[in-house]
Scaffold this motif. Sequence first.
Motif, PDB file in Angstrom:
ATOM      1  N   SER A   1      52.926  27.299 103.124  1.00 32.19           N
ATOM      2  CA  SER A   1      52.169  27.869 104.240  1.00 32.19           C
ATOM      3  C   SER A   1      52.554  29.310 104.580  1.00 32.19           C
ATOM      4  CB  SER A   1      52.346  26.984 105.486  1.00 32.19           C
ATOM      5  OG  SER A   1      51.471  27.389 106.510  1.00 32.19           O
ATOM      6  N   CYS A   2      52.596  30.160 103.566  1.00 33.73           N
ATOM      7  CA  CYS A   2      52.948  31.553 103.858  1.00 33.73           C
ATOM      8  C   CYS A   2      51.978  32.535 103.205  1.00 33.73           C
ATOM      9  CB  CYS A   2      54.363  31.859 103.394  1.00 33.73           C
ATOM     10  SG  CYS A   2      54.793  33.565 103.783  1.00 33.73           S
ATOM     11  N   PRO A   3      51.428  33.454 103.991  1.00 33.13           N
ATOM     12  CA  PRO A   3      50.501  34.442 103.436  1.00 33.13           C
ATOM     13  C   PRO A   3      51.193  35.689 102.892  1.00 33.13           C
ATOM     14  CG  PRO A   3      50.553  34.603 105.832  1.00 33.13           C
ATOM     15  CD  PRO A   3      51.542  33.537 105.458  1.00 33.13           C
TER      16      PRO A   3
ATOM     17  N   CYS B   1      56.501  36.789  99.327  1.00 37.94           N
ATOM     18  CA  CYS B   1      57.574  37.760  99.049  1.00 37.94           C
ATOM     19  C   CYS B   1      58.418  37.364  97.846  1.00 37.94           C
ATOM     20  CB  CYS B   1      58.454  37.943 100.279  1.00 37.94           C
ATOM     21  SG  CYS B   1      59.695  36.662 100.477  1.00 37.94           S
ATOM     22  N   ARG B   2      58.123  36.216  97.221  1.00 36.69           N
ATOM     23  CA  ARG B   2      59.002  35.735  96.139  1.00 36.69           C
ATOM     24  C   ARG B   2      58.473  36.158  94.759  1.00 36.69           C
ATOM     25  NH1 ARG B   2      59.553  29.457  97.726  1.00 36.69           N
ATOM     26  NH2 ARG B   2      60.848  29.435  95.850  1.00 36.69           N
ATOM     27  N   ALA B   3      59.360  36.245  93.780  1.00 31.25           N
ATOM     28  CA  ALA B   3      58.915  36.646  92.438  1.00 31.25           C
ATOM     29  C   ALA B   3      59.820  36.066  91.358  1.00 31.25           C
ATOM     30  CB  ALA B   3      58.884  38.166  92.316  1.00 31.25           C
TER      31      ALA B   3
ATOM     32  N   PHE C   1      61.612  34.826 109.211  1.00 31.97           N
ATOM     33  CA  PHE C   1      61.763  36.162 109.801  1.00 31.97           C
ATOM     34  C   PHE C   1      60.681  37.098 109.276  1.00 31.97           C
ATOM     35  CE2 PHE C   1      66.294  36.808 111.545  1.00 31.97           C
ATOM     36  CZ  PHE C   1      66.327  35.526 112.052  1.00 31.97           C
ATOM     37  N   TYR C   2      60.256  36.861 108.027  1.00 36.07           N
ATOM     38  CA  TYR C   2      59.299  37.770 107.392  1.00 36.07           C
ATOM     39  C   TYR C   2      57.844  37.482 107.745  1.00 36.07           C
ATOM     40  CZ  TYR C   2      62.509  40.744 104.956  1.00 36.07           C
ATOM     41  OH  TYR C   2      63.459  41.690 104.683  1.00 36.07           O
ATOM     42  N   THR C   3      57.611  36.599 108.717  1.00 32.87           N
ATOM     43  CA  THR C   3      56.266  36.501 109.296  1.00 32.87           C
ATOM     44  C   THR C   3      56.360  36.723 110.807  1.00 32.87           C
ATOM     45  OG1 THR C   3      56.501  34.088 109.494  1.00 32.87           O
ATOM     46  CG2 THR C   3      55.318  34.908 107.562  1.00 32.87           C
TER      47      THR C   3
HETATM   48  S1  SF4 Z   1      57.867  35.613 103.787  1.00 31.59           S
HETATM   49 FE1  SF4 Z   1      59.296  33.928 104.193  1.00 31.59          FE
HETATM   50  S2  SF4 Z   1      58.064  32.062 104.091  1.00 31.59           S
HETATM   51 FE2  SF4 Z   1      56.892  33.726 103.099  1.00 31.59          FE
HETATM   52  S3  SF4 Z   1      57.362  33.591 100.907  1.00 31.59           S
HETATM   53 FE3  SF4 Z   1      58.798  35.036 101.828  1.00 31.59          FE
HETATM   54  S4  SF4 Z   1      60.635  33.802 102.378  1.00 31.59           S
HETATM   55 FE4  SF4 Z   1      58.916  32.382 102.021  1.00 31.59          FE
END
Ligand code: SF4
Length: 641
Positions: free
Chosen positions: A295-297, A300-302, A513-515
């Motif tokens: 559930s994240c728009p 940020c992962r790769a 934190f990143y949303t």
């Molecule tokens: S912003 Fe947070 S929730 Fe979204 S992909 Fe990155 S770590 Fe995961």
Amino acid sequence: MRTWTPIKLVGKTLRVDLDKERIEITDEGAKAYENFLGGKGLNQYFLYNGVKPDVEPFNPSNLLIVGAGLLTGTLIPGATRTNFDTKNVFNGGVGSANVGGDFGPELKFAGFGNVIIKGRAEKPVYLWIKDDSAEIRDAGKIWGKGTSHTTEWIREDLGEEDVQIASIGPAGENLVRGACIMVNGTRAAAKCGVGAVAGSKNLKAIAVKGSKAVEVAEPERFIELAKRAWKKIRFSRTAKIIREGRTFSTLEAKNAICNMPQRNFQDGHMDPEKIKMVNSQAFAKYELSKFACFSCPVWCRAYYRVEEGPYAGTEGEAVEMNSIADFASKLDIPYAPAVIKAHLICNDYGMDIDAAAGAIAWAFEAYEKGAITKEEADGLELKWGAHEVLMSLLKKMAYREGFGDLLAEGSYRASRKIGNGSEEYAITMKRQDLYEEVRVPKGWALGVALSTRGGGHCSGAPLVEREKFPSGVAKKIYGVKTTTDPTTYNGKAKLVVFHERFHNVLHSTGICFYTSAWVYPDWLNQEDIAGLVSAATGIEITPEGLLRIGERIHNLERAFNILHAGFGREDDYLPERFFEEPIKSGPYKGEKLDRKKFDEMLDENYRMHGWDERGIPTRETLNNLGLEYVAKDLELAGIIL
Ligand code: SF4
């Protein structure tokens, strides 16, 4: 007719006694969530009430507590986080580590919000949780194995595909103090040695799978608010920047305010030519795919793959801002393939990259200054930039081999053992190796210093100081106009108080934190989250009420540190280096912390929390927060009257 009860949102509480091989399911979380939300808040509540001050972190009576956030598993952007809490293996105080990935949502789908583990199994085991039930299973065949193999083996052992697995690697088994817990071998619950506590319990992993729904009290209102949140984050410019450049899209901005721990914090600025070798563009060459947590728009992962050079064939999910600061800056290895390799080695051994790089950077500087000899370092040349030496030391640390056994204790303990003046190069907070450079942004410095878990920027440090938001926007969300001037001390105590409370709200609702407004003021802020919590629970809560819960958690942690670790004001000071040695290069050359002004910030922060000049919460403060039992404990310990 649909009937909603809090347990459908909060989840049940699973108590596991590894000594007695006993499992019990309770509704304790659902009874306490109104005061502590979930995730870290509930974990800290269980920890405070479940562990006595004289219990050592590796004693079987210590608890290891897992907690999915109150909103984890719902549709909110980034509502995916899980907290692991225990006694901190570096200092005996608050131990707390937060992780993304899909473990938390799966725990909720299995019907649980918290798992409280005590005791020590006779032989290695793992815990298997599935739809309202749990069992303890043999893990003898994977003891000694890395977290990737462990993840695959457990899925095969269970004959189930989509199982989420939190496991430890050799570092946790060998009680390396910087050992972490890895989710599916790729995401780290990194701080405070939570993996070592799991190792001390002979607990190799927790596997979870669920098929139930997380239900909210007012679904229509909740969905409407969640949609609004998605809309404002998903198509924003900031999300695009993070999606493209990942969490280190702001590397240049971080370097511009001299916020890099260059060569064990001997400088705060990295040569821009070196930055170019490890920035987003440099890593893009190795990137195979991007993805996101549940559930994240933001995405940020790769996943990376190195095709050439000494690390050809290396591949996996890796690299965060921390990896670049830790390996490229702190150890002066501006070589992207080596950063990827080191990150992946740490993931598989189950070792926190900050802890590993911190101890190794101490050794490099001690070697440079003549406090450690080549013989003491197992014949290795501990030189800045030596990436082959780094890989060798990571293995030695995880397995506690030779010189690695010393490093596995962290730089604080290692330096006290070696002596020779090397104590000066151990850059730690509350005995835990520090990741953050702090001389320029003063709010960041104060937040890191006051972090209850010992350093780290996720318990009060504001990110906003390096941004250029209009002062009106900053005032509305953070309550302070001067947020965007990094070097001013003015207003920073208040900015940190806000973040100490807000971070606890994030850690306890399970929002990344990143949303959140930590990254950008218009993202999930206290008003948004108050609306979402109200709709989810059916109990109206204001933004102020929400931050009040964050304050309660903060005070509980502060009291835990006082009672369990004996911490006081003297433990809230950053290492001498930041007060004595100015930044050597870059736009803020000459900048350092001013002791008097830092003291004034500390005083102001304490006052705003309702603490005395020693940093002890007063009885009145605790009573007002409903923490009368904590005031009683402090009184019995002779700390307050
Ligand atoms: S912003 Fe947070 S929730 Fe979204 S992909 Fe990155 S770590 Fe995961």
